[in-house]
Scaffold this motif. Structure first.
Motif, PDB file in Angstrom:
ATOM      1  N   PRO A  13       0.808  -1.228   0.000  1.00 37.72           N
ATOM      2  CA  PRO A  13       0.000   0.000   0.000  1.00 37.72           C
ATOM      3  C   PRO A  13       0.838   1.274   0.000  1.00 37.72           C
ATOM      4  CG  PRO A  13      -0.890  -1.589   1.560  1.00 37.72           C
ATOM      5  CD  PRO A  13       0.418  -2.150   1.089  1.00 37.72           C
ATOM      6  N   ILE A  14       0.295   2.325  -0.613  1.00 39.95           N
ATOM      7  CA  ILE A  14       0.970   3.625  -0.616  1.00 39.95           C
ATOM      8  C   ILE A  14       0.507   4.491   0.552  1.00 39.95           C
ATOM      9  CG2 ILE A  14       1.340   3.559  -3.096  1.00 39.95           C
ATOM     10  CD1 ILE A  14      -0.953   5.509  -3.460  1.00 39.95           C
ATOM     11  N   GLY A  15      -0.469   4.027   1.299  1.00 37.54           N
ATOM     12  CA  GLY A  15      -0.956   4.789   2.451  1.00 37.54           C
ATOM     13  C   GLY A  15      -1.967   3.993   3.246  1.00 37.54           C
ATOM     14  N   ASN A  16      -3.071   3.678   2.596  1.00 41.52           N
ATOM     15  CA  ASN A  16      -4.135   2.919   3.241  1.00 41.52           C
ATOM     16  C   ASN A  16      -3.746   1.436   3.293  1.00 41.52           C
ATOM     17  OD1 ASN A  16      -6.608   1.448   3.727  1.00 41.52           O
ATOM     18  ND2 ASN A  16      -7.724   3.303   3.190  1.00 41.52           N
ATOM     19  N   LEU A  17      -3.638   0.890   4.502  1.00 40.76           N
ATOM     20  CA  LEU A  17      -3.165  -0.484   4.666  1.00 40.76           C
ATOM     21  C   LEU A  17      -4.088  -1.515   4.024  1.00 40.76           C
ATOM     22  CD1 LEU A  17      -1.817  -0.497   8.347  1.00 40.76           C
ATOM     23  CD2 LEU A  17      -0.525  -0.286   6.214  1.00 40.76           C
ATOM     24  N   ASN A  18      -5.337  -1.156   3.752  1.00 41.36           N
ATOM     25  CA  ASN A  18      -6.265  -2.092   3.117  1.00 41.36           C
ATOM     26  C   ASN A  18      -5.984  -2.297   1.626  1.00 41.36           C
ATOM     27  OD1 ASN A  18      -7.759  -2.628   5.465  1.00 41.36           O
ATOM     28  ND2 ASN A  18      -9.024  -0.805   5.181  1.00 41.36           N
ATOM     29  N   ASP A  19      -5.143  -1.435   1.055  1.00 48.16           N
ATOM     30  CA  ASP A  19      -4.854  -1.527  -0.383  1.00 48.16           C
ATOM     31  C   ASP A  19      -3.728  -2.515  -0.655  1.00 48.16           C
ATOM     32  OD1 ASP A  19      -6.795   0.366  -0.967  1.00 48.16           O
ATOM     33  OD2 ASP A  19      -5.385   2.037  -0.882  1.00 48.16           O
ATOM     34  N   ILE A  20      -3.970  -3.772  -0.330  1.00 46.35           N
ATOM     35  CA  ILE A  20      -2.990  -4.814  -0.616  1.00 46.35           C
ATOM     36  C   ILE A  20      -3.757  -6.028  -1.137  1.00 46.35           C
ATOM     37  CG2 ILE A  20      -3.012  -5.820   1.708  1.00 46.35           C
ATOM     38  CD1 ILE A  20       0.059  -6.230   1.367  1.00 46.35           C
ATOM     39  N   THR A  21      -3.150  -6.784  -2.032  1.00 49.06           N
ATOM     40  CA  THR A  21      -3.845  -7.931  -2.599  1.00 49.06           C
ATOM     41  C   THR A  21      -3.709  -9.161  -1.704  1.00 49.06           C
ATOM     42  OG1 THR A  21      -1.946  -8.733  -3.869  1.00 49.06           O
ATOM     43  CG2 THR A  21      -3.333  -7.054  -4.913  1.00 49.06           C
ATOM     44  N   PHE A  22      -4.670 -10.070  -1.838  1.00 52.69           N
ATOM     45  CA  PHE A  22      -4.591 -11.342  -1.106  1.00 52.69           C
ATOM     46  C   PHE A  22      -3.309 -12.077  -1.471  1.00 52.69           C
ATOM     47  CE2 PHE A  22      -9.345 -10.898  -1.429  1.00 52.69           C
ATOM     48  CZ  PHE A  22      -9.566 -10.675  -0.078  1.00 52.69           C
ATOM     49  N   ARG A  23      -2.962 -12.014  -2.753  1.00 49.58           N
ATOM     50  CA  ARG A  23      -1.758 -12.718  -3.213  1.00 49.58           C
ATOM     51  C   ARG A  23      -0.505 -12.147  -2.558  1.00 49.58           C
ATOM     52  NH1 ARG A  23       0.899 -12.593  -9.222  1.00 49.58           N
ATOM     53  NH2 ARG A  23       2.325 -14.365  -8.969  1.00 49.58           N
ATOM     54  N   ALA A  24      -0.434 -10.807  -2.447  1.00 50.63           N
ATOM     55  CA  ALA A  24       0.735 -10.184  -1.835  1.00 50.63           C
ATOM     56  C   ALA A  24       0.910 -10.645  -0.393  1.00 50.63           C
ATOM     57  CB  ALA A  24       0.612  -8.662  -1.904  1.00 50.63           C
ATOM     58  N   VAL A  25      -0.189 -10.692   0.363  1.00 49.62           N
ATOM     59  CA  VAL A  25      -0.115 -11.140   1.755  1.00 49.62           C
ATOM     60  C   VAL A  25       0.371 -12.590   1.814  1.00 49.62           C
ATOM     61  CG1 VAL A  25      -1.462 -11.641   3.836  1.00 49.62           C
ATOM     62  CG2 VAL A  25      -1.863  -9.525   2.571  1.00 49.62           C
ATOM     63  N   ASP A  26      -0.163 -13.445   0.953  1.00 49.31           N
ATOM     64  CA  ASP A  26       0.239 -14.854   0.938  1.00 49.31           C
ATOM     65  C   ASP A  26       1.724 -15.004   0.606  1.00 49.31           C
ATOM     66  OD1 ASP A  26      -2.282 -15.733   1.593  1.00 49.31           O
ATOM     67  OD2 ASP A  26      -2.875 -16.200  -0.473  1.00 49.31           O
ATOM     68  N   ILE A  27       2.195 -14.236  -0.362  1.00 44.00           N
ATOM     69  CA  ILE A  27       3.604 -14.316  -0.765  1.00 44.00           C
ATOM     70  C   ILE A  27       4.508 -13.846   0.369  1.00 44.00           C
ATOM     71  CG2 ILE A  27       5.351 -13.314  -2.298  1.00 44.00           C
ATOM     72  CD1 ILE A  27       3.714 -15.480  -3.652  1.00 44.00           C
ATOM     73  N   LEU A  28       4.152 -12.744   1.017  1.00 47.36           N
ATOM     74  CA  LEU A  28       4.968 -12.229   2.122  1.00 47.36           C
ATOM     75  C   LEU A  28       5.020 -13.224   3.281  1.00 47.36           C
ATOM     76  CD1 LEU A  28       3.826  -8.483   2.126  1.00 47.36           C
ATOM     77  CD2 LEU A  28       6.030  -9.381   1.358  1.00 47.36           C
ATOM     78  N   LYS A  29       3.891 -13.861   3.561  1.00 48.56           N
ATOM     79  CA  LYS A  29       3.850 -14.847   4.645  1.00 48.56           C
ATOM     80  C   LYS A  29       4.669 -16.086   4.303  1.00 48.56           C
ATOM     81  CE  LYS A  29      -0.545 -13.708   6.899  1.00 48.56           C
ATOM     82  NZ  LYS A  29      -1.918 -14.174   7.234  1.00 48.56           N
TER      83      LYS A  29
END
Length: 230
Positions: A13-29
């Protein structure tokens, strides 16, 4: 034979933490390691999504020192996610150095798309998007005037980043070289104090002089076409 790891280029996200994709969260985890531009800022995002992956710093001032260690970890089979302070890595940051070295080592570079500050700005600006140039930050001193003169000749929307310290000076410099063009200045995109200043450049300058200039700015200058003016 041990398989090599993947280098994920993860947009955040560039500011709002909700602006992230499900895929991005899965990859980071699922990554063995996260290379972050600023680990303190990124920790806020990781905590929000309960991501416990180990982080190391990778930024403009240490990129050359860290590249070899990251490439070595990838060659040993570790999947690594690269993230910036905000938005898509590789935009006005040293991500490309690591990516080039990964390509040289025949490693798999995987883009995980998502937010981008300049695309967010141009898509909501009201200026033409058929042709645009993202220039990033202008030179502070040497080559500044030459760069602005070159940009003023383009038949396209010009997109710049600027800090709160230099926003007023930069707009005045653009006015002196471009003339009173149609302009949009975006402030603190996706954040609580998100603001847009639209109009002829002289009017935008006047509006910003009376506004709070804390935060991050994107400047968009339209081409000199009667149909583009607000």
């Amino acid at each position: 034979m041990q398989s090599k790891g993947k280098l994920y280029i993860v947009s955040t996200p560039i500011g709002n933490l909700n602006d992230i994709t499900f895929r991005a969260v899965d990859i980071l985890k699922g990554s063995h390691l996260i290379a972050a531009e600023d680990t303190r800022k990124s920790k806020i995002l990781l905590n929000h999504y309960q991501i416990h992956t180990k982080m190391i710093s990778y930024h403009e001032h240490n990129s050359y020192k860290k590249i070899d260690a990251i490439i070595d970890a990838l060659n040993k089979g570790n999947n690594i996610s690269l993230i910036s302070d905000a938005g898509t890595p590789g935009i006005s940051d040293p991500a490309y150095r690591l990516i080039r070295q990964a390509i040289k080592n025949k490693l798999n570079v995987v883009p995980i798309p998502g937010p981008s500050t300049f695309l967010t700005a141009v898509s909501s600006s009201g200026l033409p998007t058929d042709s645009f140039l993202f220039e990033g930050f202008l030179p502070i001193k040497k080559g500044r005037e030459k760069k602005l003169k070159m940009l003023s000749l383009l038949d396209a929307t010009v997109i710049l980043y600027e800090s709160p310290k230099r926003i007023k000076r930069t707009l005045e410099d653009i006015l002196n070289i471009f003339g009173d063009r149609p302009t949009v200045v975006c402030k603190e995109l996706t954040k609580i104090h998100e603001s847009f200043f639209r109009g002829n450049l002289s009017q935008v300058i006047s509006d910003i002089k009376n506004a709070n200039t804390k935060g991050e700015f994107v400047i968009l200058i339209g081409k000199n076409d009667p149909n583009v003016y607000f």
